[in-house]
Write a protein that holds these residues in place. Sequence first.
Motif, short mmCIF file in Angstrom:
data_model
loop_
_atom_site.label_atom_id
_atom_site.label_comp_id
_atom_site.label_asym_id
_atom_site.label_seq_id
_atom_site.Cartn_x
_atom_site.Cartn_y
_atom_site.Cartn_z
N GLY A 16 -14.57 9.35 24.48
CA GLY A 16 -15.17 10.06 23.35
C GLY A 16 -14.98 11.56 23.46
O GLY A 16 -15.83 12.35 23.06
N LEU A 21 -19.78 16.47 22.43
CA LEU A 21 -20.18 16.63 23.84
C LEU A 21 -19.06 16.23 24.78
O LEU A 21 -18.86 16.84 25.83
CB LEU A 21 -21.42 15.77 24.13
CG LEU A 21 -22.68 16.07 23.32
CD1 LEU A 21 -23.83 15.17 23.76
CD2 LEU A 21 -23.08 17.54 23.47
N ILE A 67 -12.91 1.89 22.68
CA ILE A 67 -13.74 1.55 23.84
C ILE A 67 -14.41 0.18 23.71
O ILE A 67 -14.85 -0.40 24.71
CB ILE A 67 -14.81 2.68 24.07
CG1 ILE A 67 -15.22 2.75 25.52
CG2 ILE A 67 -16.01 2.50 23.16
CD1 ILE A 67 -14.17 3.22 26.45
N PRO A 194 -20.56 17.06 15.81
CA PRO A 194 -20.23 16.37 14.56
C PRO A 194 -21.10 15.13 14.31
O PRO A 194 -21.30 14.74 13.17
CB PRO A 194 -18.76 15.98 14.76
CG PRO A 194 -18.22 17.02 15.68
CD PRO A 194 -19.35 17.32 16.63
N1 LIG Z 1 -25.24 14.99 19.78
C1 LIG Z 1 -26.45 14.59 20.15
O1 LIG Z 1 -27.46 15.14 19.68
C2 LIG Z 1 -26.60 13.48 21.15
C3 LIG Z 1 -27.90 13.24 21.65
C4 LIG Z 1 -28.07 12.23 22.61
C5 LIG Z 1 -26.99 11.48 23.03
N2 LIG Z 1 -25.75 11.74 22.52
C6 LIG Z 1 -24.65 10.91 22.98
O2 LIG Z 1 -23.60 11.72 23.45
C7 LIG Z 1 -22.35 11.07 23.22
C8 LIG Z 1 -21.44 12.00 22.46
O3 LIG Z 1 -22.08 12.34 21.23
P1 LIG Z 1 -21.51 13.46 20.25
O4 LIG Z 1 -22.69 14.06 19.61
O5 LIG Z 1 -20.52 14.31 20.95
O6 LIG Z 1 -20.79 12.51 19.17
P2 LIG Z 1 -19.50 12.80 18.23
O7 LIG Z 1 -19.35 14.24 18.01
O8 LIG Z 1 -19.70 11.89 17.06
O9 LIG Z 1 -18.28 12.26 19.14
C9 LIG Z 1 -18.27 10.91 19.51
C10 LIG Z 1 -17.00 10.60 20.26
O10 LIG Z 1 -17.02 9.20 20.57
C11 LIG Z 1 -15.78 8.63 20.16
N3 LIG Z 1 -15.90 7.22 19.79
C12 LIG Z 1 -16.66 6.66 18.84
N4 LIG Z 1 -16.39 5.34 18.74
C13 LIG Z 1 -15.42 5.07 19.66
C14 LIG Z 1 -14.69 3.92 20.03
N5 LIG Z 1 -14.89 2.72 19.43
N6 LIG Z 1 -13.76 4.02 21.01
C15 LIG Z 1 -13.54 5.20 21.63
N7 LIG Z 1 -14.18 6.33 21.32
C16 LIG Z 1 -15.12 6.27 20.34
C17 LIG Z 1 -15.36 9.48 18.97
O11 LIG Z 1 -13.96 9.42 18.75
P3 LIG Z 1 -13.21 8.47 17.69
O12 LIG Z 1 -14.13 8.30 16.51
O13 LIG Z 1 -11.98 9.22 17.41
O14 LIG Z 1 -12.97 7.18 18.42
C18 LIG Z 1 -15.76 10.87 19.43
O15 LIG Z 1 -14.76 11.45 20.22
C19 LIG Z 1 -22.67 9.78 22.48
O16 LIG Z 1 -22.75 8.71 23.39
C20 LIG Z 1 -24.04 10.05 21.89
O17 LIG Z 1 -24.78 8.89 21.66
C21 LIG Z 1 -25.53 12.72 21.59
#
Ligand SMILES: NC(=O)c1ccc[n+]([C@@H]2O[C@H](COP(=O)([O-])OP(=O)(O)OC[C@H]3O[C@@H](n4cnc5c(N)ncnc54)[C@H](OP(=O)(O)O)[C@@H]3O)[C@@H](O)[C@H]2O)c1
Length: 253
Positions: A16, A21, A67, A194
Amino acid sequence: MTGKESLDGKVAIVTGAGRGLGRSMALALARAGARVAVAARTAAELDAFVEETERAGGKAFACPTDITDEDSVERMVRAVTGRFGRVDILVNNSGIVASTPLVDQPAEEWDRVIATNLRGTYLATRAVGRHLLAQGSGKVVNIASNFALQGVAGHAAYSASKAGVIAFTRSMAIEWAPHGVQVNAIAPGYFATPLNAGLRADANTLAKVVRAIPARRMGEPDELRPWLLLLTGRASDFMTGEVIVIDGGQSVR
Ligand SMILES: NC(=O)c1ccc[n+]([C@@H]2O[C@H](COP(=O)([O-])OP(=O)(O)OC[C@H]3O[C@@H](n4cnc5c(N)ncnc54)[C@H](OP(=O)(O)O)[C@@H]3O)[C@@H](O)[C@H]2O)c1
């Protein structure tokens, strides 16, 4: 590229890592000297990461991966070990969120959240773990969420998936501690990425969210970096099964 603790010679996989993040954490690992493989479905975002990292003198490798798909994950690990010869660090960060009241939630959406957040963590950990156990060292960092620690209406699937990630972290920590492999988790609160762009675009929703955070702001992605470097470096060699919560105090209020 140098960091506080050098990861020179280490190979990391960050799932991801195309944006948000994951991208920020992958950059931190590259700056600390690791060769970094970035995995996600959107190849263009991975290519942009590789270009930026190599321009800055680092080494990176793009691995388009779904994934949730067993073959795709196995291919990812084969590609990384083929390219860099080893793997030392896995950051299980790929994740999606769904905010739907349970009675309206299609089973397909529930399954997609669990498949991405929990099954994906299992598949990647298993595939990388074979290499870590064989070499007798390694670090796995799972990105959970503070939603795993508190009830959040409309987020049952997401919260359950992340609580599963924490339970998985603790079990794998015990299973792999005798092999010199540490498995820890980071549980972030709200960080501006995002993932929550929609929420941040609406001033009223944003104000409501920020009011619930004692620090009265969201986190910035680079605020996770020091903790990630702790959990991927020698400082955590005697630390395993832990969950570091970074949420501006939200889950302890
Ligand atoms: N942002 C927050 O406030 C927050 C808070 C708590 C926890 N988190 C956790 O932190 C992590 C990252 O969050 P983020 O906010 O950076 O999210 P994000 O900006 O939406 O990025 C998510 C990433 O995960 C990848 N992803 C999604 N589905 C996938 C799949 N099937 N196979 C491979 N990659 C996949 C996406 O790439 P593609 O779509 O190109 O595959 C993207 O690179 C997540 O686990 C989220 O639950 C985030």
